[in-house]
Write an enzyme that holds these catalytic residues in place. Structure first.
Site, PDB file in Angstrom:
ATOM      1  N   TYR A  51       0.855  -1.185   0.000  1.00  0.00           N
ATOM      2  CA  TYR A  51       0.000   0.000   0.000  1.00  0.00           C
ATOM      3  C   TYR A  51       0.890   1.233   0.000  1.00  0.00           C
ATOM      4  O   TYR A  51       1.827   1.322   0.803  1.00  0.00           O
ATOM      5  CB  TYR A  51      -0.899  -0.008   1.237  1.00  0.00           C
ATOM      6  CG  TYR A  51      -1.813   1.192   1.366  1.00  0.00           C
ATOM      7  CD1 TYR A  51      -1.567   2.183   2.317  1.00  0.00           C
ATOM      8  CD2 TYR A  51      -2.924   1.342   0.540  1.00  0.00           C
ATOM      9  CE1 TYR A  51      -2.402   3.286   2.437  1.00  0.00           C
ATOM     10  CE2 TYR A  51      -3.765   2.449   0.661  1.00  0.00           C
ATOM     11  CZ  TYR A  51      -3.495   3.412   1.611  1.00  0.00           C
ATOM     12  OH  TYR A  51      -4.319   4.506   1.727  1.00  0.00           O
TER      13      TYR A  51
ATOM     14  N   ASP B 142       9.347   3.016  -0.617  1.00  0.00           N
ATOM     15  CA  ASP B 142       8.283   3.690   0.124  1.00  0.00           C
ATOM     16  C   ASP B 142       8.513   3.410   1.601  1.00  0.00           C
ATOM     17  O   ASP B 142       8.143   2.350   2.107  1.00  0.00           O
ATOM     18  CB  ASP B 142       6.905   3.195  -0.333  1.00  0.00           C
ATOM     19  CG  ASP B 142       5.803   3.826   0.498  1.00  0.00           C
ATOM     20  OD1 ASP B 142       4.616   3.551   0.217  1.00  0.00           O
ATOM     21  OD2 ASP B 142       6.113   4.584   1.439  1.00  0.00           O
TER      22      ASP B 142
ATOM     23  N   LYS C  89       4.426   9.366   8.546  1.00  0.00           N
ATOM     24  CA  LYS C  89       4.291   8.791   9.889  1.00  0.00           C
ATOM     25  C   LYS C  89       5.328   9.332  10.869  1.00  0.00           C
ATOM     26  O   LYS C  89       5.280  10.475  11.301  1.00  0.00           O
ATOM     27  CB  LYS C  89       4.330   7.256   9.783  1.00  0.00           C
ATOM     28  CG  LYS C  89       3.138   6.685   8.995  1.00  0.00           C
ATOM     29  CD  LYS C  89       3.186   5.187   8.913  1.00  0.00           C
ATOM     30  CE  LYS C  89       2.149   4.648   7.973  1.00  0.00           C
ATOM     31  NZ  LYS C  89       0.805   4.548   8.550  1.00  0.00           N
TER      32      LYS C  89
HETATM   33  P1  KE4 Z   1      -0.814   8.446   4.397  1.00  0.00           P
HETATM   34  O1  KE4 Z   1      -1.338   9.113   3.154  1.00  0.00           O
HETATM   35  O2  KE4 Z   1      -1.886   7.620   5.099  1.00  0.00           O
HETATM   36  O3  KE4 Z   1      -0.078   9.387   5.341  1.00  0.00           O
HETATM   37  O4  KE4 Z   1       0.332   7.403   3.936  1.00  0.00           O
HETATM   38  C1  KE4 Z   1       0.001   6.417   2.980  1.00  0.00           C
HETATM   39  C2  KE4 Z   1       0.982   5.268   3.090  1.00  0.00           C
HETATM   40  C3  KE4 Z   1       1.996   5.172   2.145  1.00  0.00           C
HETATM   41  N1  KE4 Z   1       2.907   4.176   2.210  1.00  0.00           N
HETATM   42  C4  KE4 Z   1       2.866   3.251   3.197  1.00  0.00           C
HETATM   43  C5  KE4 Z   1       3.894   2.160   3.222  1.00  0.00           C
HETATM   44  C6  KE4 Z   1       1.846   3.305   4.189  1.00  0.00           C
HETATM   45  O5  KE4 Z   1       1.806   2.353   5.164  1.00  0.00           O
HETATM   46  C7  KE4 Z   1       0.889   4.323   4.139  1.00  0.00           C
HETATM   47  C8  KE4 Z   1      -0.242   4.425   5.150  1.00  0.00           C
HETATM   48  N2  KE4 Z   1      -0.420   3.276   6.002  1.00  0.00           N
HETATM   49  C9  KE4 Z   1      -1.750   3.108   6.523  1.00  0.00           C
HETATM   50  C10 KE4 Z   1      -1.823   1.877   7.430  1.00  0.00           C
HETATM   51  N3  KE4 Z   1      -0.956   0.819   7.138  1.00  0.00           N
HETATM   52  C11 KE4 Z   1      -2.193   4.317   7.262  1.00  0.00           C
HETATM   53  C12 KE4 Z   1      -3.424   4.135   8.115  1.00  0.00           C
HETATM   54  C13 KE4 Z   1      -4.661   4.624   7.420  1.00  0.00           C
HETATM   55  O6  KE4 Z   1      -4.817   4.393   6.198  1.00  0.00           O
HETATM   56  O7  KE4 Z   1      -5.461   5.267   8.132  1.00  0.00           O
END
Ligand code: KE4
Length: 436
Positions: free
Chosen positions: A148, A243, A271
């Site tokens: 993701y 990523d 994060k």
């Molecule tokens: P954000 O747009 O949510 O800040 O980041 C996206 C993203 C990009 N790359 C990786 C490897 C990520 O894990 C994420 C976001 N992770 C999710 C949970 N695994 C965030 C939680 C959510 O979607 O509320």
């Protein structure tokens, strides 16, 4: 399930929220679709704990899905943010703190010479892909099933995280033409990558990878996988994008790039880098990053990018994350892994615990999990039973079998011993009831 009165206020709030917010939440994973029941409404947090609106206190393993690595409301971060707030909230003008913050990131990550701050991991990966396409003059992207990278259109193809819980790894609304530009390989399978590159010679702009899979549960790279991606990109003239939104400043001071000694062409962060405030970043060598506007033609912008309050939280967080901090996080992670693995071995239970540093996932499956198909093969009903039993005992694990749980500097061996004692008790009960 949250069936007793301990969640009555959360239940009322959740029911009310669903009439004004889609699914009652501002991000799908918070809705507990992966485990069922009502999500506790958090009222406050401190250190390693969160408190909900019903007065329940939980040892927190979600940590806002990764950012809270130094613990909630850390005094040093709180003071930095409060001091900055007194001078203003947002200016839309350059500030000295942004350059200081960029230099801190550059000092920590060997392959990085320049940084652009944005407001989320999604913005970071979206921008990094645009830059990679511009830098190579190519259009195609290779990503991995179950990884993701945020919710920008090109990445919502065979995605991971919350898309798996609600069954939309290929989201509606993504134009077919855009989805066609995203080629899907299997994580930990170099042959699947090579096959795509051979089928599209000279057309792949980038391979984007979570160097440690974190959105189908915690899936470490098998030896040679990341090195193989580096070699394939070099041979094809494609860019390698790490990523590190989840792994950046989490698994080591220099992230996975340091941990696995790989030099990606671009790295995305989120994060931890914001310490709980909305920050994302994409970074890399000056030769590539200079192509970003206004020094180059690749356009990307943001009203609140580099926000001084968020930057002050990021600076204060990174300052706390010295090598001693990572030794502490590794020791706490090893303690949790050892405690669970010992019980699994003694009980002969069909489970594996996979961990990198302070991120881990218990999979209800005997064999190791190497990709999202393995993760989906785990016993989900048993995970749900485990999750709710632990929540009821005051331990808030990630509410999905496709997510990682996280430790922080505020967790201690003592509090984790309590977690382990409860976990072993709950697992023993589950396995005995199901005569495993
Ligand atoms: P954000 O747009 O949510 O800040 O980041 C996206 C993203 C990009 N790359 C990786 C490897 C990520 O894990 C994420 C976001 N992770 C999710 C949970 N695994 C965030 C939680 C959510 O979607 O509320």
């Amino acid at each position: 399930m949250n069936t007793n009165g301990r969640y009555s206020r959360s239940r009322t709030l959740f029911r009310d929220a669903q009439s004004v917010i889609p699914g009652g939440v501002n991000s799908p994973v918070r809705a507990f679709r992966g485990v069922g029941g009502t999500p506790p409404y958090v009222q406050s947090a401190a250190g390693a704990y969160v408190m909900d609106e019903d007065g329940n206190r939980y040892l927190d393993f979600v940590g806002s899905w990764g950012p809270m690595i130094v613990g909630h409301t850390h005094p040093a971060v709180l003071e930095a943010v409060q001091e900055t707030l007194k001078r203003g909230f947002s200016f839309g003008a350059p500030t000295a703190g942004e350059s200081r913050f960029a230099r801190m990131i550059i000092e920590r990550v060997p392959s990085v010479e320049m940084v652009r701050l944005v407001n989320s991991g999604t913005e970071a990966t979206m921008s990094a892909l645009r830059l990679a396409r511009a830098a190579t003059g190519r259009d195609l992207l290779v990503k991995f099933a179950g990884c993701y990278h945020g919710h920008a259109d090109p990445f919502l193809v065979a995605a991971g995280s919350g898309t798996l819980d609600i069954g939309v790894p290929d989201s509606p609304g993504v134009p077919k033409a855009v989805a066609a530009g995203t080629l899907i390989a299997r994580f930990n399978d170099l042959e699947s990558v090579d096959a795509l590159l051979q089928a599209h010679p000279g057309r792949v702009a980038a391979i984007i990878v979570e160097p440690v899979g974190g959105n189908a549960g915690c899936i470490p790279p098998v030896p040679g996988f990341l090195e193989g991606l580096r070699r394939l990109c070099d041979a094809q003239g494609s860019l390698l994008i790490f990523d590190e939104v989840m792994t950046g400043f989490r698994v080591a001071r220099g992230g996975a790039a340091e941990l696995y000694d790989i030099r990606p062409d671009l790295i995305t962060f989120g994060k931890v880098v914001g310490g709980g405030f909305p920050i994302g970043a994409y970074a890399g060598p000056s030769s590539i990053m200079r192509q970003v506007a206004p020094s180059g033609p690749v356009y990307q912008a943001g009203t609140l990018s580099g926000n001084p309050v968020a930057v002050s939280a990021g600076i204060a967080t990174l300052e706390l994350l010295d090598q001693e901090a990572y030794r502490t996080l590794e020791a706490l992670g090893q303690h949790v892994e050892d405690g669970l693995t010992r019980a699994i071995r003694e009980g002969g239970w069909p489970m594996v615990v996979q961990r990198v540093g302070s991120m881990f996932t218990p999979f209800f499956r005997s064999e190791p999990v190497r990709n999202v198909d393995d993760a989906s093969d785990a016993d989900m009903p048993r995970f749900r039973t485990f999750f709710h039993a632990m929540l009821g005992r005051g331990y808030y694990l990630a509410p999905s079998a496709y997510e990682c749980s996280f430790l922080s500097l505020a967790h201690t061996r003592e509090t984790l011993n309590g977690f382990l004692e409860s976990a072993v008790g709950v697992l023993t009960g589950i396995m005995q009831t199901e005569r495993v």
